[in-house]
Scaffold this motif. Structure first.
Motif, PDB file in Angstrom:
ATOM      1  N   PRO A 191       0.823  -1.217   0.000  1.00  0.00           N
ATOM      2  CA  PRO A 191       0.000   0.000   0.000  1.00  0.00           C
ATOM      3  C   PRO A 191       0.857   1.267   0.000  1.00  0.00           C
ATOM      4  O   PRO A 191       1.996   1.267   0.451  1.00  0.00           O
ATOM      5  CB  PRO A 191      -0.767  -0.112   1.320  1.00  0.00           C
ATOM      6  CG  PRO A 191       0.170  -0.864   2.220  1.00  0.00           C
ATOM      7  CD  PRO A 191       0.936  -1.825   1.338  1.00  0.00           C
ATOM      8  N   ALA A 192       0.276   2.358  -0.500  1.00  0.00           N
ATOM      9  CA  ALA A 192       0.877   3.685  -0.372  1.00  0.00           C
ATOM     10  C   ALA A 192       0.433   4.283   0.960  1.00  0.00           C
ATOM     11  O   ALA A 192      -0.548   3.818   1.559  1.00  0.00           O
ATOM     12  CB  ALA A 192       0.429   4.579  -1.526  1.00  0.00           C
ATOM     13  N   PRO A 193       1.123   5.297   1.440  1.00  0.00           N
ATOM     14  CA  PRO A 193       0.714   5.911   2.717  1.00  0.00           C
ATOM     15  C   PRO A 193      -0.760   6.310   2.760  1.00  0.00           C
ATOM     16  O   PRO A 193      -1.449   6.070   3.763  1.00  0.00           O
ATOM     17  CB  PRO A 193       1.636   7.134   2.813  1.00  0.00           C
ATOM     18  CG  PRO A 193       2.883   6.703   2.122  1.00  0.00           C
ATOM     19  CD  PRO A 193       2.400   5.867   0.956  1.00  0.00           C
ATOM     20  N   ALA A 194      -1.269   6.908   1.682  1.00  0.00           N
ATOM     21  CA  ALA A 194      -2.674   7.335   1.696  1.00  0.00           C
ATOM     22  C   ALA A 194      -3.614   6.134   1.776  1.00  0.00           C
ATOM     23  O   ALA A 194      -4.694   6.218   2.377  1.00  0.00           O
ATOM     24  CB  ALA A 194      -2.990   8.173   0.465  1.00  0.00           C
ATOM     25  N   ASP A 195      -3.232   5.011   1.154  1.00  0.00           N
ATOM     26  CA  ASP A 195      -4.086   3.812   1.226  1.00  0.00           C
ATOM     27  C   ASP A 195      -4.289   3.398   2.685  1.00  0.00           C
ATOM     28  O   ASP A 195      -5.376   2.991   3.089  1.00  0.00           O
ATOM     29  CB  ASP A 195      -3.451   2.643   0.472  1.00  0.00           C
ATOM     30  CG  ASP A 195      -3.252   2.936  -0.998  1.00  0.00           C
ATOM     31  OD1 ASP A 195      -4.031   3.736  -1.539  1.00  0.00           O
ATOM     32  OD2 ASP A 195      -2.319   2.366  -1.596  1.00  0.00           O
ATOM     33  N   ILE A 196      -3.209   3.473   3.437  1.00  0.00           N
ATOM     34  CA  ILE A 196      -3.282   3.073   4.854  1.00  0.00           C
ATOM     35  C   ILE A 196      -4.059   4.119   5.648  1.00  0.00           C
ATOM     36  O   ILE A 196      -4.948   3.791   6.432  1.00  0.00           O
ATOM     37  CB  ILE A 196      -1.858   2.902   5.427  1.00  0.00           C
ATOM     38  CG1 ILE A 196      -1.102   1.820   4.653  1.00  0.00           C
ATOM     39  CG2 ILE A 196      -1.916   2.560   6.923  1.00  0.00           C
ATOM     40  CD1 ILE A 196       0.388   1.774   4.959  1.00  0.00           C
ATOM     41  N   ALA A 197      -3.742   5.389   5.405  1.00  0.00           N
ATOM     42  CA  ALA A 197      -4.351   6.456   6.206  1.00  0.00           C
ATOM     43  C   ALA A 197      -5.869   6.490   6.061  1.00  0.00           C
ATOM     44  O   ALA A 197      -6.597   6.696   7.039  1.00  0.00           O
ATOM     45  CB  ALA A 197      -3.761   7.810   5.796  1.00  0.00           C
ATOM     46  N   LEU A 198      -6.349   6.289   4.837  1.00  0.00           N
ATOM     47  CA  LEU A 198      -7.775   6.491   4.579  1.00  0.00           C
ATOM     48  C   LEU A 198      -8.642   5.354   5.084  1.00  0.00           C
ATOM     49  O   LEU A 198      -9.871   5.467   5.107  1.00  0.00           O
ATOM     50  CB  LEU A 198      -8.007   6.726   3.083  1.00  0.00           C
ATOM     51  CG  LEU A 198      -7.316   7.971   2.519  1.00  0.00           C
ATOM     52  CD1 LEU A 198      -7.575   8.126   1.037  1.00  0.00           C
ATOM     53  CD2 LEU A 198      -7.752   9.219   3.260  1.00  0.00           C
TER      54      LEU A 198
END
Lengths: 187, 532
Positions: free
Chosen positions: B364-371
């Motif tokens: 995952p990319a950081p935004a994938d995890i954050a969201l």
């Protein structure tokens, strides 16, 4: 790590407001009619996303962003300014979600969300289960807050070079950061 | 007229093309350039390039339910009745540009052995043409798609000139693989990409949005709107939201006379032409022929062989990945830069073709995890740092042999938004394909183990899925009893009906099919022009 105006513009690009980049600095407008958000529908957006909404978004950002970032206030205002200019539905959704947060904080603590301490603001999100719900622009109160406020802010941060760089990714998906960084090793 | 757009038929058309994806667009550009009157009809809309950033956000953000390319559940309805469920709408786009709007943009030539598989191994069938027949069209297709590539692939078939643009250099992640590949005896090389490594065709060089599949906001990835634009500049008409309902033929059943299409105002029109080219992909092309049944063709137009819709094939994904104890630098770009075709050619009939890929976008990319996280602030950042950065993975495309029972047929129990039976995808896996997926996994495991990867996931025979490369459903051949089109891509049954695209493939190899689609389309355009 300092969030820059460039980060906010980069996040706007990922958020579908590509035409903002390179234009005059988009700044959200206050209720007294300040500078408009990149021109366009200033009076329209001023009526739903004004200083209070921006203040509340910054207050949420201070909770959901890591302590390692600074410049949050300017970053959130620049990003949101371009965003509310970009979509009327979005502005209405943000205003609605802020009102939801205020109602909740007022009932819980006797004051609007942005006026509360950082600890209260974090607890309010927790009590609302904003952390546990799936985002949905048409969903429950908590789902709308998650979509229009929390995820919007997280999306802005972690699709920006500075935000994603906190995890070692200086060209995150959604950011047109060129074709050099994929070839270079870690610092 | 609807919305100010004239969708009425052209009074005089030399060529009517069904489908504005890469095959139809290339044929349209070629024939309009030669001075012919061309009309292209497409079922889907014309997308505004200005909306691409919005479409990217749809892809990147959970909670936004709108499909990236406006898939319509009624227009695009289908059923899947084989042993394996087939998610038909996962990656196809109806509209001007077709599925190249969504694709990743990998463009390899098929190998010489692909055209003579039966002769070489006893498996499946030979094509009625060989690599040398298609070779000049491959070169032309690479020019048309402005392919970025290098001549460093020792397993590739012979080529006559460099690629139009230089290859994208290998990634940092590729460099991590290099030593392990050498240790296990795996030779790697660059990937030809239909993506500008330098500005070309009025589009910029790739700027690294990293969302190639399903949308490239910059336009640096080739899509067929480039050739639609070229065709329109030559005077061709490209009509969107004009789904063709059926083809009509003359009294003798020798020639197609008109394409009957619907428009958004619920009107039906007839577009007459001298030549017709159906370029609607491996599912909708056979479906249109089946929907065009008549007294002369009770089993569907051009279906004297009974093979329209038969031999549906796809490529299967095989993959493996995990984590390393060091940064792997994933997710900077959305395309791959290193592959291996070492295990492509089949030694005998024990397995099919394997194309190995080294991914630049594992994990995952950081935004994938954050969201999707249930934590905020510093705790969330810790979660992101733990979840991003050390993933690494290999993929592979595996060949599926043509089998008659895998097919596209009409499902009379369900209809689309124009009351036409929807396509039913009948799809299953055979033992040879399963064995080949296992072999791909063995190679991947050897490389990842050598690299010291803590392997966390495997996509093998049980959980594999399709690559959404629809092929084989109107196969090419010289015998009218055993094929639907001849080597000129013209149907055996109707003298002015050409089928362009992956539906004519006899076998599918394990290469992404679009370069071969493009080459065959340019060949088809030449043959149509000869007849005009």
């Amino acid at each position: 790590m300092e969030l820059s105006r460039r980060d906010a513009l980069a996040a706007l690009s990922a958020a579908g407001v590509g035409s903002i980049a390179g234009c005059a600095a988009p700044t959200a407008t206050g209720p007294d009619g300040g500078e408009s958000a990149g021109g366009g529908r200033a009076s329209e957006t001023a009526s739903v996303v004004g200083d209070h909404e921006l203040e509340t978004l910054v207050a949420v950002a201070e909770v959901v962003y890591p302590s390692a970032v600074s410049g949050v206030d300017d970053f959130v205002r620049t990003y949101t300014g371009g965003r509310v200019d970009g979509a009327g539905d979005y502005a209405a959704g943000v205003a609605d979600a802020v009102a939801v947060l205020d109602d909740y904080a007022t009932e819980l603590y006797g004051g609007e969300y942005a006026t509360r301490s950082r600890e209260d603001r974090a607890d309010a999100l927790d009590y609302m289960s904003v952390d546990a719900v799936d985002p949905d622009p048409d969903g429950t109160d908590a789902q709308r807050v998650r979509h229009y406020v929390v995820n919007e802010l997280l999306y802005a941060l972690y699709t920006s070079p500075t935000g994603a760089s906190l995890a070692g990714l200086e060209n995150p998906p959604g950011h047109p950061g060129g074709t050099e960084s994929y070839r270079t090793g870690p610092e | 007229m609807s919305g100010g757009i004239d969708r009425t038929p052209s009074p005089r058309a030399d060529v009517c093309i069904v489908g504005a994806g890469p095959a139809g667009a290339l044929v349209a550009a070629a024939l309009s350039s030669a001075g012919y009157d061309v009309v292209v009809l497409d079922a889907g809309p014309r997308f505004d390039p200005e909306d691409r950033n919005d479409r990217m956000e749809r892809y990147l953000r959970p909670g936004i339910d709108a499909p990236v390319w406006d898939t319509d559940p009624e227009r695009d309805a289908y059923t899947s009745s084989g042993d394996r469920y087939y998610p038909l709408n996962a990656a196809r786009v109806k509209g001007i540009g077709g599925s190249t709007l969504h694709w990743q943009g990998m463009v390899m030539r098929l190998h010489e052995q692909d055209f003579a598989l039966a002769s070489a191994t006893g498996m499946a069938d030979d094509w009625p043409l060989d690599y040398d027949d298609l070779r000049p069209y491959y070169a032309a297709a690479e020019e048309e798609l402005s392919v970025s590539g290098a001549s460093d692939n020792p397993f590739a078939p012979p080529r006559e000139q460099p690629h139009p643009l230089p290859a994208f250099p290998p990634s940092y992640s590729d460099s991590l693989f290099a030593e392990a590949c050498e240790a296990v005896g795996l030779t790697t090389h660059s990937v030809p990409n239909a993506r500008n490594s330098e500005p070309a065709d009025g589009a910029s060089a790739c700027v690294g949005y990293g969302t190639c599949k399903p949308v490239c906001p910059s336009g640096a990835k080739y899509d067929a709107t480039r050739h639609v634009d070229a065709a329109e500049a030559n005077g061709a008409r490209v009509v969107d939201r004009a789904p063709v309902q059926r083809l009509e033929h003359d009294a003798d059943g020798d020639r197609v006379t008109a394409a009957v299409y619907a428009t958004p105002d619920d009107t039906e029109h007839r577009q007459a032409a001298r030549e017709f080219v159906v370029a609607a992909g491996g599912v909708e092309t056979p479906r249109l022929l089946l929907l065009s049944e008549s007294e002369a063709y009770p089993n569907g137009l051009a279906n004297s062989s009974g093979l329209v819709g038969r031999y549906f094939m796809d490529h299967l994904f095989a993959g493996m990945g995990g984590t390393l104890d060091e940064p792997t630098r994933q997710k900077h770009v959305g395309f791959n830069t290193t592959e291996s075709h070492q295990f492509y050619n089949r030694p005998d009939d024990s397995r099919t073709a394997i194309k190995l890929e080294f991914l630049n976008y594992a994990g995952p990319a950081p935004a994938d995890i954050a969201l999707t996280a249930d934590s905020f602030g510093d705790e969330l950042l810790a979660e992101i740092r733990d979840g991003y950065g050390r993933h690494i993975a290999m993929g592979a495309l595996v060949e599926q042999l043509p089998r008659k029972e895998n097919r596209i047929r009409l499902d009379p129990s369900r209809t689309d938004d124009h009351e036409n039976p929807v396509p039913d995808v009948v799809w299953s896996l055979d033992d040879t394909t399963r064995r080949t997926i296992e072999r791909a996994n063995e190679i991947q495991r050897a490389v990842l183990a050598e690299l010291g990867v803590d392997i966390g996931w495997t996509v093998g025979p049980e959980n594999t899925g399709p690559a959404y490369h629809h092929m084989g459903t109107t196969r090419m051949g010289t015998d009218p009893a055993e094929s639907v089109v001849d080597p000129q891509l013209r149907t055996h049954d109707l003298a002015n009906l050409t089928l362009a695209g992956s539906s004519v493939f006899v076998t599918g190899g394990a290469m992404n099919p679009t370069l071969t689609i493009a080459a065959l389309s340019l060949k088809a355009a030449d043959h149509v022009e000869e007849r005009l």
